[in-house]
Enzyme design. Structure first.
Site, PDB file in Angstrom:
ATOM      1  N   LYS A  16       0.848  -1.204   0.000  1.00  0.00           N
ATOM      2  CA  LYS A  16       0.000   0.000   0.000  1.00  0.00           C
ATOM      3  C   LYS A  16       0.876   1.244   0.000  1.00  0.00           C
ATOM      4  O   LYS A  16       1.959   1.253   0.611  1.00  0.00           O
ATOM      5  CB  LYS A  16      -0.882  -0.042   1.240  1.00  0.00           C
ATOM      6  CG  LYS A  16      -1.846   1.130   1.417  1.00  0.00           C
ATOM      7  CD  LYS A  16      -2.671   0.912   2.699  1.00  0.00           C
ATOM      8  CE  LYS A  16      -3.625   2.068   2.959  1.00  0.00           C
ATOM      9  NZ  LYS A  16      -4.401   1.840   4.196  1.00  0.00           N
TER      10      LYS A  16
ATOM     11  N   SER B 289      -9.268   2.200   3.836  1.00  0.00           N
ATOM     12  CA  SER B 289      -8.441   2.989   2.956  1.00  0.00           C
ATOM     13  C   SER B 289      -7.547   2.118   2.066  1.00  0.00           C
ATOM     14  O   SER B 289      -6.940   2.629   1.129  1.00  0.00           O
ATOM     15  CB  SER B 289      -7.590   3.968   3.754  1.00  0.00           C
ATOM     16  OG  SER B 289      -6.755   3.270   4.630  1.00  0.00           O
TER      17      SER B 289
ATOM     18  N   SER C 124      -9.272  -0.333   7.919  1.00  0.00           N
ATOM     19  CA  SER C 124      -8.828  -0.129   6.542  1.00  0.00           C
ATOM     20  C   SER C 124      -8.287  -1.346   5.826  1.00  0.00           C
ATOM     21  O   SER C 124      -8.002  -1.265   4.637  1.00  0.00           O
ATOM     22  CB  SER C 124      -7.773   0.975   6.507  1.00  0.00           C
ATOM     23  OG  SER C 124      -8.386   2.199   6.820  1.00  0.00           O
TER      24      SER C 124
END
Lengths: 484, 475, 97
Positions: free
Chosen positions: B78, B153, B177
């Site tokens: 990420k 997220s 997330s």
């Protein structure tokens, strides 16, 4: 305004002293913490505040904080914690400083400061650990400022006093005392000019007798004691003038300009000082166990104010001499080491103060490098005490000779150089007869009342004896022979 | 090439010489190209990954063990996880072009075991969001239905695994997330105990909540990745120092488990009926397998979100102060002095959600409000944690839905931050309490066929039991 | 507790953000809605509850020995800088010191 108006007011000062610690690495990462270095070379992703970086506490910072706290009689918090102080400045990489707001590592305590011959205790509020910011350079270019982050993250201890200082003189004594102490402890250079010790001064005034505190102004970053004195003097007068004119002192942060001698408001870096402190989530509490605390206790040297008392009471030294001998740890330790070898403490003090400290100053060497060993110095002092060599001869001739020939024993060298005084009454009696016989008019004058001529006769005795006549015996002999 | 769901299958084929790592990477790169419209990746390390695969194949040929335990594991990371000499931007304009000087500890450990990083995935800006719509680099789309959000997220990471572009992915989980996008995308999402994996190299959002998490198709893979990443770290003072069990080898669970569930959650007005149905079916399955499933009371459910948002925005407002355009990152060309430079750089560099949270965080910490908001929220956090741990002292796991609904259409919530925040209600508890939690695929929604995920939470540092039990359910 | 434009200005200053008029207007509404949600906390009686600051308190120090290590060199340190010269980060002048 007449002086008497100013005298109706009392000055109230509290200090925040920042001490830069002489650790190898920074407070929260392994960058080199030493002074100097090419710009932006003592840095890493952590001290640069790069994304994804975290702090890790330098154990030595905690150790030094505890040592300072123990020396000052503070209560040590066994589980102190870190907080973030949030503000924006170009040399503050993370946009916050890691500090201790709620639970500092040391609480209370006091620093004894020396004012003339008396000592006054200035109580502390607390001591806490924090990190230094980098350096901004504003005067190299009209359009740009330059940022060097070498200093960002260097460990600091902040010592906060109670508002118990009452004059610039006391501030000076406090700063000197603090400098002396951190050098004794070996935790900092305490060098104001280099910035390893800095002072913010909180100044307020109040009418004498008033117990409430007046509104205070903070004069930031005074980096010499001379500036501090001038800044305080200016600020006190400014505040009194303001109050006398019917105004009110506003709480402000001030900057002192040494060129103009004036304090002026620092336009605030941070709006109304809202630092939004909150507990630092990246660092757990600093846990101190008995083993750790005992180790710091053991690392403490004898402290200057304790040595002062000892030197005055036990060794009967004057305030002046005691003051000189405690000035730095090396001197105090040297003096004590010499005292361990000789019963003549005052003489030892004089020897060090008058001869050895000047030698250190001139040569820039350390006391341990002084050519004569302590036993040799002790023997030297013994010779003087026994009257074998006069004080004057010992210092003027024997000592220099010993320094050239440090391996020689003082007695042996004195004998070699024929410096040994004689108290032989037969020999001295003969010489005395010679002197008196050669100066009949002076003898007559003496007997008629000009007793000052004794000096002349003594001088003659010294000349004839090549300085070896023991003064006491000689005086007594002459006096006997000149009796009416 | 067939599509793989487990490292063990890949390694079997590598061993048998049926595939090479290089071929595997080439295959994933094709998948990435084919699914480009989903916008899961911000950057793809095509050449680098191929070269690394090549050299690992060569190493394997001479000495298999030297290629590492993760030989054949292709992952994405990420865009909040640092990878040395690669860019990391937090899904934000304000870090565009920034190259990290170091790799996250978690990344270093995976690389040391032969993992290949194929690219960096899209995410909500600085991990703040639940839909992946706040990214500066555009929204990511759900592979199950590209008109819908993937969740956030870590939306990009979830889709990367969902769409078969890599075997597993690293995300980060501060309030859900990893777990929420895992549920929305039909993959496994694991958030470890706070402090289980080092945060060194993870862009900080909520420092006392953040953890790196794992997306995968199999429990086995999640367990192995966790095992390799976890453990004490010299750079992270909050990383736990307990020894790391060999999670990947302790995946058998052969006793009766006690599972608690919160009726307040299952009866929560925000819970979509299709999701509730899936939850109830899941619980029945557990009972049917002989486990004990019991309701427990938890009076703090409606306080979790407010407390969470006070604490995380406060931490975030401080963590994001370093983005000032002085030492790195975006600097506005518009300014005439330093103060203006700060304001313009930060205002032009941050998106609306980040700015909103920074301002709210500054507010709750500011003089006069700290006690009413921040200190209060910390007290509530203790209540939540203590009660949660108390439940876990009597039960092995706590069951929760992952999200109140399934993936919703793009653009739907962006105007209503409060609604968005409230949707985190089921995931935030694990972050508030610092406990491990996992999202497991539990079928599809009866009306729209979209993936549903259920959630199990375990006691601190008890990932072993959590993973082993999960394997029973999702073998 | 209500958030108004004056408070928003203060928050802008504290956070070094500069919003447009439209953004400020929206933010006022958003923040008030969020605050209303957060106000719920006030109704909870938390007397005597110790605030939770550290999730993992393992009862051990995580400090490090005082050693110099892991420094970056200057080029690395400056390479991401938006503006720099050979030795320093360069910024526009601070008009107020």
């Amino acid at each position: 305004m007449s002086n008497s108006i100013y005298e109706q007011y009392e000055t109230v000062i509290g200090l925040e002293v920042h001490v830069q610690l002489a650790t190898r690495s920074k407070a929260f990462c392994g960058d080199d913490a030493s002074f100097g270095g090419e710009p932006n070379t003592h840095v890493s992703a952590i001290s640069l505040g790069h994304p994804g970086t975290l702090p890790r506490l330098n154990k030595q910072q905690a150790a030094y904080a505890v040592r300072l706290g123990l020396a000052l009689g503070c209560r040590i918090d066994p589980a102190s914690a870190f907080d973030r102080k949030n503000y924006f400045y170009a040399d503050l990489p993370k946009g916050y400083q890691i500090t201790q707001d709620r639970r500092p590592i040391c609480v209370g305590g006091a620093l004894p400061i020396k004012l003339g011959e008396t000592w006054k205790e200035i109580r502390l509020h607390h001591i806490h650990m924090e990190e230094d910011a980098g350096k901004s350079i504003h005067d190299q270019d009209p359009r740009f400022s330059f940022i060097d982050l070498n200093r960002a993250g260097v460990p600091l201890l902040e010592v906060v006093t109670e508002p118990e200082l009452r004059s610039a003189e006391e501030v000076d004594a406090f700063m000197s005392g603090m400098q002396q102490l951190v050098r004794y402890l070996g935790i900092s250079d305490g060098n104001m000019e280099e910035g390893s010790m800095r002072c913010d001064c909180n100044v307020s005034v109040r009418r004498r007798g008033d117990t409430r505190l007046g509104e205070r102004c903070e004069i930031k970053n005074l980096n010499s004691m001379r500036y501090a004195r001038r800044a305080i003097a200016y600020e006190v007068k400014r505040q009194i003038d303001l109050i006398e004119a019917g105004g009110k002192v506003a709480q402000e942060t001030l900057h002192f300009d040494p060129d103009t001698g004036v304090t002026s408001p620092l336009r605030s870096k941070e709006d109304a000082h809202d630092y939004r402190y909150f507990p630092e989530p990246d660092l757990p509490p600093v846990l101190l166990d008995k083993i750790f605390l005992d180790a710091q206790e053991r690392a403490l040297p004898a402290l200057p104010w304790h040595l002062y008392v000892q030197f005055r009471n036990e060794y009967q030294l004057t305030d002046y001499d005691a003051g000189l001998l405690i000035e730095d740890r090396e001197t105090a330790a040297y003096f004590q080491a010499l005292c361990a070898q000789t019963p003549h403490k005052k003489a030892a003090a004089n020897l060090i103060i008058n001869k050895i400290l000047p030698w250190r100053r001139e040569t820039g060497a350390e006391l341990a490098d002084f050519p004569l060993t302590l036993p040799s110095l002790a023997a030297f002092l013994q010779l003087i005490d026994e009257g074998k060599v006069s004080n004057a001869i010992a210092y003027q001739r024997l000592l220099p000779a010993l320094m050239e020939n440090p391996s020689k024993a003082p007695l042996a060298l004195a004998q070699e150089l024929e410096l040994i005084q004689t108290a032989d009454t037969d020999l001295l009696g003969e010489l005395a007869d010679q002197v008196l016989a050669a100066n009949p008019d002076k003898v007559a004058a003496y007997k008629k009342g000009k007793t000052g001529l004794m000096g002349f006769f003594m001088g003659e005795m010294m000349r004839l004896s090549k300085g070896q006549a023991d003064p006491k015996t000689t005086t007594a002999l002459l006096a006997e022979k000149l009796k009416v | 090439m067939k599509s793989y769901a487990k490292l063990s299958d890949i390694q079997a084929d590598l061993r048998a010489g049926q595939i090479t790592c290089r071929q595997l990477v080439a295959f994933y790169l094709e998948q990435i190209a084919a699914t480009k419209h989903l916008n899961a990746y911000i950057e793809v390390y095509a050449d680098e990954a191929l070269q690394r695969a090549q050299s690992l194949d060569e190493r394997y040929a001479t000495d298999p063990a030297s290629a590492g335990r993760l030989y054949g594991m292709v992952i994405s990371i990420k865009d909040v996880i640092c990878y040395k000499d690669h860019q990391v931007t937090g899904g934000s304009h304000i870090l565009e072009g920034f190259t990290s000087l170091f790799s996250a500890t978690a990344v270093e450990r995976l690389l040391a075991e032969g993992a290949i990083i194929i690219g960096r995935t899209n995410c909500d800006e600085f991990a703040m969001g639940s839909t992946n719509e706040t990214s500066y680099y555009g929204p990511t789309k759900n592979a199950a239905d590209p008109s819908r959000i993937p969740g956030g997220s870590s939306g990009g990471a979830a889709v990367a695994v969902q769409a078969g572009t890599c075997l597993a992915a690293l995300g980060s989980d501060t309030g859900g997330s990893v777990r929420q996008p895992a549920a929305f995308c039909g993959v496994i999402g694991l958030k470890p105990t706070y402090g289980r994996i080092s945060r060194h190299g993870l862009l900080a959002y909520g420092s006392s909540f953040d953890q790196i998490g794992v997306f995968s198709h199999s429990i086995q893979d999640a367990a192995l990745l966790l095992e390799i990443m976890a453990g004490a770290d010299e750079y992270d003072s909050t990383a736990g120092r307990r020894p790391v069990p060999a999670y990947s080898q302790r995946l058998s669970f052969d006793r009766r488990a006690r599972i608690a569930y919160l009726p307040e959650a299952l009866e929560h007005p925000s819970l979509d009926p299709g999701v509730r149905q899936a939850c109830l079916q899941f619980l029945e399955k557990l009972t049917g397998a002989g486990h004990i499933v019991e309701p427990v009371s938890f009076e703090w459910l409606d306080y979790i979100i407010p407390a969470y948002y006070v604490l995380t925005t406060a931490e975030a407002s401080s963590n994001l102060a370093r983005y000032d355009g002085i030492r790195y990152g975006y600097r506005s060309a518009d300014a005439h002095n330093l103060e203006a430079a700060y304001r313009k750089s930060r205002s032009e560099g941050f998106g609306a959600e980040a700015k909103r949270r920074i301002m709210l965080g500054a507010f709750v910490l500011s003089a006069g409000y700290y006690d009413a908001y921040y200190a209060k929220a910390q007290q509530v956090r203790r209540l939540i944690r203590d009660t949660t741990l108390d439940i876990l002292s009597k039960y092995d796991f706590i069951f929760m839905p992952t999200a109140p609904n399934v993936a919703w259409p793009l653009g739907e919530t962006i105007d209503d931050p409060v609604a968005m925040y409230l949707a985190d209600i089921f995931t935030v508890q694990a972050n508030m309490a610092g406990i491990p939690a996992i999202a497991l695929p539990a079928g599809n929604h009866p009306d729209n066929g979209l993936p549903i995920g259920v959630q199990l939470m375990g006691a601190p540092f008890e990932e072993e039991a959590l993973l082993a039990f999960s394997k029973q359910i999702v073998p | 507790m209500k958030i108004d434009q004056q408070l928003i200005s203060r928050l802008e200053q504290l956070t070094r953000l500069e919003l447009t008029e439209a953004e400020k207007f929206r933010l006022e509404g958003d923040l008030n809605n969020i605050l209303a949600m957060v106000e719920r906390l006030q109704s909870l009686d938390t007397t005597g509850v110790e605030p939770l600051a550290y999730i993992n308190d393992e009862g051990e120090n995580t400090w490090r020995e005082d050693e110099v290590q892991n420094q970056a060199d200057r080029e690395e340190a400056l390479k991401n800088a938006p503006d720099r010269d050979e030795h320093y980060f360069r910024t526009l002048k601070v008009i107020d010191l």
